[in-house]
Design a protein around this motif. Structure first.
Motif, PDB file in Angstrom:
ATOM      1  N   LEU A  91      -6.393  -4.245  15.533  1.00  0.00           N
ATOM      2  CA  LEU A  91      -5.290  -5.555  15.746  1.00  0.00           C
ATOM      3  C   LEU A  91      -3.885  -5.099  15.281  1.00  0.00           C
ATOM      4  CD1 LEU A  91      -7.587  -8.284  13.837  1.00  0.00           C
ATOM      5  CD2 LEU A  91      -7.025  -8.014  16.482  1.00  0.00           C
ATOM      6  N   GLY A  92      -3.585  -3.767  15.269  1.00  0.00           N
ATOM      7  CA  GLY A  92      -2.302  -3.311  14.845  1.00  0.00           C
ATOM      8  C   GLY A  92      -2.252  -3.075  13.490  1.00  0.00           C
ATOM      9  N   PHE A  93      -3.128  -3.256  12.605  1.00  0.00           N
ATOM     10  CA  PHE A  93      -3.049  -2.985  11.088  1.00  0.00           C
ATOM     11  C   PHE A  93      -3.494  -1.747  10.787  1.00  0.00           C
ATOM     12  CE2 PHE A  93      -2.773  -7.420  11.641  1.00  0.00           C
ATOM     13  CZ  PHE A  93      -1.709  -7.958  10.799  1.00  0.00           C
ATOM     14  N   GLY A  94      -2.618  -0.561  10.717  1.00  0.00           N
ATOM     15  CA  GLY A  94      -3.042   0.611  10.355  1.00  0.00           C
ATOM     16  C   GLY A  94      -3.039   1.455   9.183  1.00  0.00           C
ATOM     17  N   PRO A  96      -0.704 -13.441   3.628  1.00  0.00           N
ATOM     18  CA  PRO A  96      -1.838 -13.184   4.608  1.00  0.00           C
ATOM     19  C   PRO A  96      -2.157 -11.570   4.588  1.00  0.00           C
ATOM     20  CG  PRO A  96       0.406 -14.047   5.810  1.00  0.00           C
ATOM     21  CD  PRO A  96       0.396 -14.045   4.192  1.00  0.00           C
ATOM     22  N   GLU A  97      -1.138 -10.756   4.159  1.00  0.00           N
ATOM     23  CA  GLU A  97      -1.606  -9.421   4.296  1.00  0.00           C
ATOM     24  C   GLU A  97      -2.304  -8.955   3.073  1.00  0.00           C
ATOM     25  OE1 GLU A  97       2.558 -10.014   6.515  1.00  0.00           O
ATOM     26  OE2 GLU A  97       1.675 -10.586   4.682  1.00  0.00           O
ATOM     27  N   VAL A  98      -2.592  -9.514   2.080  1.00  0.00           N
ATOM     28  CA  VAL A  98      -3.107  -9.578   0.732  1.00  0.00           C
ATOM     29  C   VAL A  98      -4.763 -10.021   1.211  1.00  0.00           C
ATOM     30  CG1 VAL A  98      -3.627  -9.915  -1.365  1.00  0.00           C
ATOM     31  CG2 VAL A  98      -1.418  -9.619  -0.672  1.00  0.00           C
ATOM     32  N   VAL A 120      -3.166  -4.918   3.886  1.00  0.00           N
ATOM     33  CA  VAL A 120      -3.109  -4.252   5.087  1.00  0.00           C
ATOM     34  C   VAL A 120      -1.742  -4.552   5.637  1.00  0.00           C
ATOM     35  CG1 VAL A 120      -5.556  -4.473   5.346  1.00  0.00           C
ATOM     36  CG2 VAL A 120      -4.073  -6.350   6.331  1.00  0.00           C
ATOM     37  N   ALA A 121      -1.261  -3.576   6.363  1.00  0.00           N
ATOM     38  CA  ALA A 121       0.027  -3.815   6.985  1.00  0.00           C
ATOM     39  C   ALA A 121       0.052  -2.799   8.474  1.00  0.00           C
ATOM     40  CB  ALA A 121       1.029  -3.099   6.063  1.00  0.00           C
ATOM     41  N   ARG A 122       0.817  -3.052   9.085  1.00  0.00           N
ATOM     42  CA  ARG A 122       1.092  -2.442  10.482  1.00  0.00           C
ATOM     43  C   ARG A 122       1.262  -0.832  10.399  1.00  0.00           C
ATOM     44  NH1 ARG A 122      -0.020  -6.099  13.975  1.00  0.00           N
ATOM     45  NH2 ARG A 122       0.358  -8.168  13.656  1.00  0.00           N
ATOM     46  N   ASP A 123       2.157  -0.556   9.126  1.00  0.00           N
ATOM     47  CA  ASP A 123       2.599   0.720   9.202  1.00  0.00           C
ATOM     48  C   ASP A 123       3.027   0.774   7.765  1.00  0.00           C
ATOM     49  OD1 ASP A 123       5.436  -0.263   9.683  1.00  0.00           O
ATOM     50  OD2 ASP A 123       5.196   0.260  11.715  1.00  0.00           O
ATOM     51  N   ILE A 124       3.692   2.002   7.349  1.00  0.00           N
ATOM     52  CA  ILE A 124       4.065   2.009   6.240  1.00  0.00           C
ATOM     53  C   ILE A 124       5.638   1.179   5.955  1.00  0.00           C
ATOM     54  CG2 ILE A 124       5.525   3.828   4.452  1.00  0.00           C
ATOM     55  CD1 ILE A 124       2.499   3.873   4.289  1.00  0.00           C
ATOM     56  N   VAL A 127      -4.574   4.274   1.378  1.00  0.00           N
ATOM     57  CA  VAL A 127      -6.185   4.897   2.025  1.00  0.00           C
ATOM     58  C   VAL A 127      -6.016   5.835   3.024  1.00  0.00           C
ATOM     59  CG1 VAL A 127      -8.351   3.918   2.892  1.00  0.00           C
ATOM     60  CG2 VAL A 127      -7.124   2.736   1.368  1.00  0.00           C
ATOM     61  N   LEU A 128      -6.355   6.618   2.790  1.00  0.00           N
ATOM     62  CA  LEU A 128      -6.187   7.958   4.105  1.00  0.00           C
ATOM     63  C   LEU A 128      -7.355   7.971   5.147  1.00  0.00           C
ATOM     64  CD1 LEU A 128      -5.145  10.943   2.048  1.00  0.00           C
ATOM     65  CD2 LEU A 128      -3.593   9.468   3.281  1.00  0.00           C
TER      66      LEU A 128
END
Length: 152
Positions: A62-65, A93-95, A112-116, A141-142
């Motif tokens: 979904l694009g949350f990498g 919502p990201e939490v 969660v987020a799309r990128d840093i 998280v790696l």
């Protein structure tokens, strides 16, 4: 607490991996008739051992990498109630998960987020502006390995 035999544990392991398995399929896998498997699953559900079914969503698809665990220490516990913080943080919502914990931090959040850079936006504009937020520690998280849990 309910007494579980080896068959109950095997059924639970299978259902933990795939909650959509039918009683017929569970019975075939474990040498039970469909009604016997259904009765066991019903007994586990009625006892509160099984609590609903969930669908696993692939966040990356979904694009949350990026997934980050945040430790949050409240700065002013006396001024801001835990309920106020919890209500505010669960509205973001990201939490994805909010855990009230004992230790160095008061809360552990799964974000969660799309990128840093998207995570930085969420952190600066949403999380750091919450009532009572003091110290925050981020762990990105790696990789993640799903474990089967206590039933092995």
């Amino acid at each position: 607490m309910i007494d579980l035999d080896d068959t109950d544990r095997a059924l639970l392991r299978d259902l933990a991996r795939d909650g959509t398995l039918s009683a017929g399929e569970l019975g075939r896998r474990h040498g039970l008739s469909q009604p016997a498997a259904w009765r066991r699953v019903k007994r586990l559900t009625d006892a509160g051992v099984l609590k609903g079914q969930r669908v696993l969503v692939d966040r990356a698809a979904l694009g949350f990498g990026v997934t980050v665990f945040l430790g949050v220490k409240l700065a002013t516990k006396g001024r801001v109630s835990l309920e106020d913080f919890e209500r505010a943080v669960t509205a973001i919502p990201e939490v994805q998960v909010v855990q009230h914990v004992l230790g160095l931090f008061d809360y552990r959040l799964r974000v969660v987020a799309r990128d840093i850079s998207d995570f930085e936006r969420v952190l600066r504009r949403r999380i750091m502006t919450l009532p009572g937020v003091g110290q925050v520690e981020a762990n990105v998280v790696l990789s993640e390995e799903a474990r089967p849990g206590p039933l092995g």
